[in-house]
Design a protein around this motif. Structure first.
Motif, short mmCIF file in Angstrom:
data_model
loop_
_atom_site.label_atom_id
_atom_site.label_comp_id
_atom_site.label_asym_id
_atom_site.label_seq_id
_atom_site.Cartn_x
_atom_site.Cartn_y
_atom_site.Cartn_z
N UNK A 148 9.12 -11.64 16.48
CA UNK A 148 8.59 -12.54 15.46
C UNK A 148 7.13 -12.21 15.12
N UNK A 149 6.41 -11.56 16.04
CA UNK A 149 5.01 -11.27 15.80
C UNK A 149 4.83 -10.08 14.86
N UNK A 150 3.67 -10.04 14.23
CA UNK A 150 3.32 -8.91 13.37
C UNK A 150 2.88 -7.75 14.26
N UNK A 151 3.44 -6.57 14.03
CA UNK A 151 3.08 -5.38 14.81
C UNK A 151 2.62 -4.27 13.87
N UNK A 152 1.42 -3.77 14.15
CA UNK A 152 0.84 -2.68 13.35
C UNK A 152 0.45 -1.57 14.32
N UNK A 166 -3.83 10.95 29.78
CA UNK A 166 -4.33 9.58 29.78
C UNK A 166 -5.38 9.34 28.70
N UNK A 167 -5.29 10.10 27.61
CA UNK A 167 -6.15 9.87 26.46
C UNK A 167 -5.38 9.07 25.42
N UNK A 168 -6.05 8.11 24.80
CA UNK A 168 -5.39 7.25 23.82
C UNK A 168 -5.01 8.05 22.58
N UNK A 169 -3.77 7.89 22.15
CA UNK A 169 -3.30 8.54 20.93
C UNK A 169 -3.01 7.53 19.82
N UNK A 170 -2.53 6.34 20.21
CA UNK A 170 -2.19 5.32 19.22
C UNK A 170 -2.62 3.94 19.71
N UNK A 171 -2.88 3.07 18.74
CA UNK A 171 -3.23 1.68 19.04
C UNK A 171 -2.15 0.78 18.44
N UNK A 172 -1.72 -0.20 19.22
CA UNK A 172 -0.68 -1.12 18.78
C UNK A 172 -1.26 -2.52 18.72
N UNK A 173 -1.33 -3.07 17.51
CA UNK A 173 -1.82 -4.43 17.30
C UNK A 173 -0.63 -5.38 17.23
N UNK A 174 -0.66 -6.41 18.04
CA UNK A 174 0.38 -7.45 17.99
C UNK A 174 -0.32 -8.77 17.69
N UNK A 175 -0.08 -9.29 16.50
CA UNK A 175 -0.67 -10.55 16.08
C UNK A 175 0.36 -11.64 16.31
N UNK A 176 0.03 -12.57 17.17
CA UNK A 176 1.04 -13.50 17.67
C UNK A 176 1.26 -14.73 16.80
#
Length: 299
Positions: free
Chosen positions: A190-194, A270-280
């Motif tokens: 149900x949350x927004x995921x970007x 262990x280097x960041x490749x992507x960011x996942x935003x979850x707006x609840x």
């Protein structure tokens, strides 16, 4: 010796192809076909071991037909003996007395009867990698004579490449399956995921996030554009995302007026490749101020 050297060059060339083939069924067929050609044999079988059921399931090439044979791991069959004892066998006469290897060992004549063939000589070798038994190679009827020590060396060398290729293909298959399952979950929550890259460019959106796109814009249109340009109401999170990236965090979250979770996907280094935003919760049209965040260091 020269034949062994020539075969090593061919195995290396074949290895380049096998190690870039990640379709399991296609890979197994290539492996069996290559073994048959390398050893100049009439037929070859690769039995894959099921360690739980103690069974071996084959990929077989006999008279240009691919068939399946299921055997138990045990001393009553040639391939089963090889799997159980992890020992190669070079049998010049499959119909002869095999009790010198084990009292219970015998050749299964039903296979010959089924395929209308006659098996004379058999060469087997366990397929192992890092102590793990993956399967068994069984090659039958060398053209022009019996199998010799050179044939065994060739099969042993090829087994190393084949084992690595099979494990690689299994790993890729597992990762793809897990990624598919994760995508299904993301799509239907149900949350927004970007999901965006380190520069803030959108990589993907779930169904809920597409509902907040500007009028007339599709998810495909949004890909590659900056998150804050498409979702200005999330401007208050820009600083939090920057902190996560700068400190190489696994995640951060907040339960304030606009609850959110920021996750990161990392590579093998262990280097960041992507960011996942979850707006609840649905975001209103007013840009929120930076909410208090609770960072979590990498494990």
């Amino acid at each position: 010796m020269q034949r062994t050297i020539d075969s090593l060059e061919r195995i290396i060339a074949l290895g380049e192809k096998l190690l870039t083939t990640f379709d399991i069924e296609g890979l197994l067929t290539q492996i069996v076909s290559n073994v048959k050609d390398l050893l100049r044999a009439d037929g070859a079988t690769l039995y894959l071991v099921d360690p739980i059921e103690k069974l071996m399931i084959s990929q077989v090439i006999l008279s240009d037909r691919v068939e399946e044979i299921v055997l138990k791991v045990g001393n009553d069959s040639i391939a089963g003996y090889t799997a159980l004892n992890r020992r190669s066998l070079n049998i010049p006469d499959a119909y002869g007395d095999l009790s010198q290897y084990h009292p219970a060992l015998k050749f299964n004549r039903e296979i010959d009867e089924k395929f209308h063939t006659h098996t004379q000589s058999i060469l087997t070798h366990p397929l192992e990698l890092r102590g793990e038994l993956i399967g068994v190679f069984q090659v039958v009827n060398k053209k022009g004579g019996a199998f010799d020590d050179d044939d065994l060396r060739i099969l042993r060398n090829f087994a190393v490449i084949a084992g690595i290729a099979i494990l690689n293909a299994r790993l890729v298959e597992r990762v793809v399956e897990e990624q598919s399952n994760a995508n299904d979950i993301i799509e239907h929550i149900a949350e927004k995921v970007i999901i965006h890259d380190l520069e803030g460019r959108i990589l993907s959106l779930n169904h809920r996030a597409t509902e907040d796109l500007p009028a007339g814009m599709s998810a495909r249109d949004a890909k590659g554009k900056k998150v804050m340009e498409i979702f200005p109401m999330l401007a208050g999170l820009e600083g939090e995302v920057k902190k996560v990236i700068e400190h190489n965090l696994d995640k951060t979250f907040s339960g304030g007026k606009m609850p959110y979770v920021i996750l990161t996907a990392k590579n093998a280094r262990q280097a960041i490749e992507k960011v996942i935003l979850i707006i609840k919760e649905p975001v209103n049209n007013q840009p929120p101020g930076p909410p208090p965040a609770t960072p979590e260091d990498p494990a």
